[in-house]
Design a protein around this motif. Structure first.
Motif, PDB file in Angstrom:
ATOM      1  N   HIS A 155     -25.485   3.200   1.142  1.00 41.52           N
ATOM      2  CA  HIS A 155     -24.521   2.089   1.114  1.00 41.52           C
ATOM      3  C   HIS A 155     -24.937   0.948   0.175  1.00 41.52           C
ATOM      4  CE1 HIS A 155     -22.480  -1.501   2.926  1.00 41.52           C
ATOM      5  NE2 HIS A 155     -21.491  -0.655   3.073  1.00 41.52           N
ATOM      6  N   THR A 171     -18.064  -0.398   6.835  1.00 37.41           N
ATOM      7  CA  THR A 171     -17.428  -1.177   7.905  1.00 37.41           C
ATOM      8  C   THR A 171     -16.595  -0.275   8.817  1.00 37.41           C
ATOM      9  OG1 THR A 171     -17.302  -3.013   6.352  1.00 37.41           O
ATOM     10  CG2 THR A 171     -15.907  -3.159   8.305  1.00 37.41           C
ATOM     11  N   PHE A 223       0.887  -1.180   0.000  1.00 36.92           N
ATOM     12  CA  PHE A 223       0.000   0.000   0.000  1.00 36.92           C
ATOM     13  C   PHE A 223       0.920   1.224   0.000  1.00 36.92           C
ATOM     14  CE2 PHE A 223      -4.259   1.507   1.860  1.00 36.92           C
ATOM     15  CZ  PHE A 223      -3.951   2.859   1.803  1.00 36.92           C
ATOM     16  N   ALA A 250     -16.964   5.402   0.181  1.00 35.60           N
ATOM     17  CA  ALA A 250     -17.803   5.618   1.363  1.00 35.60           C
ATOM     18  C   ALA A 250     -17.941   7.101   1.719  1.00 35.60           C
ATOM     19  CB  ALA A 250     -17.218   4.852   2.542  1.00 35.60           C
ATOM     20  N   GLY A 295     -22.818   3.774   6.555  1.00 40.26           N
ATOM     21  CA  GLY A 295     -23.042   2.332   6.742  1.00 40.26           C
ATOM     22  C   GLY A 295     -21.793   1.490   6.542  1.00 40.26           C
ATOM     23  N   THR A 343      -7.204   2.027  -7.443  1.00 35.06           N
ATOM     24  CA  THR A 343      -8.599   2.095  -6.998  1.00 35.06           C
ATOM     25  C   THR A 343      -9.435   2.876  -8.004  1.00 35.06           C
ATOM     26  OG1 THR A 343      -7.925   1.945  -4.700  1.00 35.06           O
ATOM     27  CG2 THR A 343     -10.063   2.974  -5.128  1.00 35.06           C
ATOM     28  N   GLY A 370     -14.455  -3.780   0.309  1.00 36.01           N
ATOM     29  CA  GLY A 370     -15.536  -3.621   1.300  1.00 36.01           C
ATOM     30  C   GLY A 370     -15.718  -4.909   2.085  1.00 36.01           C
TER      31      GLY A 370
HETATM   32  C1  LIG Z   1      -6.615  -2.011   2.843  1.00 32.90           C
HETATM   33  C2  LIG Z   1      -7.869  -1.290   2.435  1.00 32.90           C
HETATM   34  C3  LIG Z   1      -7.835  -0.347   1.436  1.00 32.90           C
HETATM   35  C4  LIG Z   1      -8.982   0.359   1.037  1.00 32.90           C
HETATM   36  N1  LIG Z   1      -8.887   1.289   0.068  1.00 32.90           N
HETATM   37  C5  LIG Z   1      -9.967   2.019  -0.279  1.00 32.90           C
HETATM   38  C6  LIG Z   1      -9.871   3.052  -1.248  1.00 32.90           C
HETATM   39  O1  LIG Z   1      -8.822   3.300  -1.811  1.00 32.90           O
HETATM   40  N2  LIG Z   1     -10.968   3.776  -1.532  1.00 32.90           N
HETATM   41  C7  LIG Z   1     -12.173   3.527  -0.948  1.00 32.90           C
HETATM   42  O2  LIG Z   1     -13.148   4.210  -1.260  1.00 32.90           O
HETATM   43  N3  LIG Z   1     -12.305   2.535  -0.053  1.00 32.90           N
HETATM   44  C8  LIG Z   1     -11.235   1.788   0.300  1.00 32.90           C
HETATM   45  N4  LIG Z   1     -11.356   0.781   1.248  1.00 32.90           N
HETATM   46  C9  LIG Z   1     -12.679   0.400   1.772  1.00 32.90           C
HETATM   47  C10 LIG Z   1     -13.462   1.530   2.333  1.00 32.90           C
HETATM   48  O3  LIG Z   1     -12.718   2.223   3.192  1.00 32.90           O
HETATM   49  C11 LIG Z   1     -14.815   1.194   2.855  1.00 32.90           C
HETATM   50  O4  LIG Z   1     -14.682   0.210   3.798  1.00 32.90           O
HETATM   51  C12 LIG Z   1     -15.743   0.780   1.741  1.00 32.90           C
HETATM   52  O5  LIG Z   1     -15.861   1.794   0.799  1.00 32.90           O
HETATM   53  C13 LIG Z   1     -17.105   0.502   2.239  1.00 32.90           C
HETATM   54  O6  LIG Z   1     -17.334  -0.793   2.095  1.00 32.90           O
HETATM   55  P1  LIG Z   1     -17.900  -1.727   3.261  1.00 32.90           P
HETATM   56  O7  LIG Z   1     -18.901  -0.971   4.025  1.00 32.90           O
HETATM   57  O8  LIG Z   1     -18.484  -2.853   2.461  1.00 32.90           O
HETATM   58  O9  LIG Z   1     -16.736  -2.143   4.083  1.00 32.90           O
HETATM   59  C14 LIG Z   1     -10.218   0.079   1.663  1.00 32.90           C
HETATM   60  C15 LIG Z   1     -10.256  -0.873   2.666  1.00 32.90           C
HETATM   61  C16 LIG Z   1      -9.112  -1.561   3.058  1.00 32.90           C
HETATM   62  C17 LIG Z   1      -9.209  -2.566   4.143  1.00 32.90           C
END
Ligand SMILES: Cc1cc2nc3c(=O)[nH]c(=O)nc-3n(C[C@H](O)[C@H](O)[C@H](O)COP(=O)(O)O)c2cc1C
Length: 446
Positions: free
Chosen positions: A144, A330, A10, A128, A328, A94, A217
């Motif tokens: 969400h 995580t 990363f 998000a 919503g 991304t 996500g």
């Molecule tokens: C290692 C890692 C990298 C992520 N990178 C991004 C990102 O670059 N852009 C983004 O919008 N969400 C990224 N996410 C996920 C979001 O922060 C967020 O959890 C997601 O948009 C919402 O999905 P969920 O509610 O299903 O978890 C990343 C999560 C992880 C664990």
């Protein structure tokens, strides 16, 4: 047999920790920034990582600009540069399904896959953060689960576009003056609830067929999308037991969508601080934390949780009413759950949640970090990690120079690249062209 770990770096400006740019010898100018990324990608390739990864949200978080560098280069453009600097390492960028068009993004990732000889990966996110909505002329940020419903269609369109060209559509027959066989190019003709895309891409089928798809996500909707489409998942998982539970959910979702269990590589985020002794590592961690501004911390948590900063009193605990307005996602749900459970003033929460909310943070020696990686992979908690060096380039270089050799000695990390594409690094199956059958029949006819 020892299982090898898949390692994804990363990359970020200065490092994953917001004080990263303050505690190392670091050029924080704009010109310095791209050079840092270029250097870091070469370092990750030297460490034989599967891939580098660029996170992205298509908006500027202005309050943070006071505290640490807030440059987010367009991921695909930057990856093209990193691809030219390197020869083998995979390149994950991304791309938001909420704030892009499928035709445009499919074309850009396909171009990247061509330009890098099959090293492109797309981290499919729904974004998000509501702030992006106002940059795209949207009336509001979709809810969400609505974002995920769009994402399903978005990826379906992208795949139809990537499948549009048969592998041998281009004949390049100069004697007959025929460049391509038009009947081997199949327009998408996709008409769904959210997207109407009629045509074909002006880019032929790329070396990997489809760029590798990651998904970041971890909510039920995110897990379902991963089971449906993902080759790789980035996720916050704090323990091996949690990782195993998460894998069971991903496997169940894969099976629900007609795929085999084990189809998805799970690479949890792992932020790390290294030192040659535990004491040195702890001192480095303290240095990072001492330079972290408490105001930035709580404002950042509010931002990640989708809470209105103006309504937060940092001296008081978060009220249940305000908590109910959180996003919503995580991360957001982890933050408000922690805030409510701890009962601490919101301003103090930043001292507790310091990295990826709900994810792994490590401080220790190379030997200890190698132990952690080996144990997680051996026990099936993950297939490797998305390593989040708290300082870039410094801690990435420490990892490559001191952790990689230990992992190699134990058979947990490759000693040379076996393949040349990202799909090969990850041990993923090829994506067959849906037109391969007709190609075979065609050639039978000839
Ligand atoms: C290692 C890692 C990298 C992520 N990178 C991004 C990102 O670059 N852009 C983004 O919008 N969400 C990224 N996410 C996920 C979001 O922060 C967020 O959890 C997601 O948009 C919402 O999905 P969920 O509610 O299903 O978890 C990343 C999560 C992880 C664990």
């Amino acid at each position: 047999m020892t299982r090898t770990a898949h390692l994804n770096a990363f990359l970020s400006t200065g490092g994953y920790h917001e004080s990263g740019w303050l505690v190392q010898d670091y050029d924080a100018s704009v010109d310095g920034d791209i050079s840092h990324y270029r250097q870091a990608a070469r370092t990750a390739e030297r460490g034989l990582f599967d891939s580098v990864f660029l996170a992205d949200v298509p908006s500027l978080t202005k309050f943070r600009a006071k505290f640490f560098p807030q440059i987010r280069w367009d991921p695909v453009t930057l990856l093209a540069v990193l691809g030219a600097d390197t020869s083998t390492i995979g390149l994950f960028g991304t791309g938001s399904t909420t704030y892009s068009e499928p035709y445009e993004l499919a074309r850009r990732f396909s171009t990247l896959d061509h330009a890098t000889g099959g090293r492109a990966g797309w981290n499919v996110v729904t974004t998000a953060h509501a702030a992006a909505a106002e940059n795209f002329g949207r009336a509001g940020h979709p809810e969400h689960d609505d974002r995920y419903a769009r994402a399903v269609e978005f990826v379906e369109v992208a795949r139809a576009l990537w499948d549009g060209w048969e592998e041998d559509a281009i004949v390049a027959d100069r004697s007959r003056g025929i460049w391509a066989e038009p009947d081997r190019i199949h327009p998408a003709e996709f008409h769904g609830e959210y997207y109407d895309v009629a045509g074909a891409l002006p880019v032929p089928r790329s070396p990997q067929g489809h760029p590798v798809l990651a998904q970041a996500g971890s909510s039920p909707a995110g897990v379902d999308l991963a089971g449906r489409i993902a080759d790789v998942v980035f996720t916050p998982q704090p323990t091996i037991a949690a990782g195993k539970e998460f894998r069971a959910k991903i496997d169940a979702a894969s099976i629900r969508h007609g795929r085999a269990a084990g189809s998805v590589r799970i690479l949890p985020g792992l932020a790390f601080v290294l030192g040659s002794t535990e004491d040195e590592a702890r001192r480095r961690r303290r240095e990072l934390e001492d330079r972290a501004d408490p105001e930035l911390r709580w404002r950042n948590l509010a931002y990640h949780a989708g809470l209105d900063q103006k309504q937060i009193d940092p001296l008081s605990p978060l009220s249940p009413e305000l908590a109910a307005t959180a996003e919503g996602s995580t991360f957001a749900q982890f933050i408000v759950t922690e805030a409510l459970a701890s009962g601490r003033p919101f301003g103090e929460l930043g001292a507790v949640i310091t990295g990826l909310p709900g994810g792994l943070e490590f401080t220790g020696t190379p030997e200890q970090l190698a132990n952690l990686i080996e144990e997680w992979v051996a026990e099936g908690g993950s297939d490797g990690f998305t390593l989040q060096p708290t300082t870039v380039p410094e801690s990435l270089e420490l990892f490559v120079d001191h952790v990689v050799p230990i992992l190699q000695k134990r058979g947990v990390h490759r000693t040379e690249y076996q393949g040349s594409t990202l799909r090969e690094h990850l041990g993923l199956a090829e994506v067959p062209s849906p037109h391969r059958q007709s190609v075979a029949l065609d050639s039978d006819r000839r």
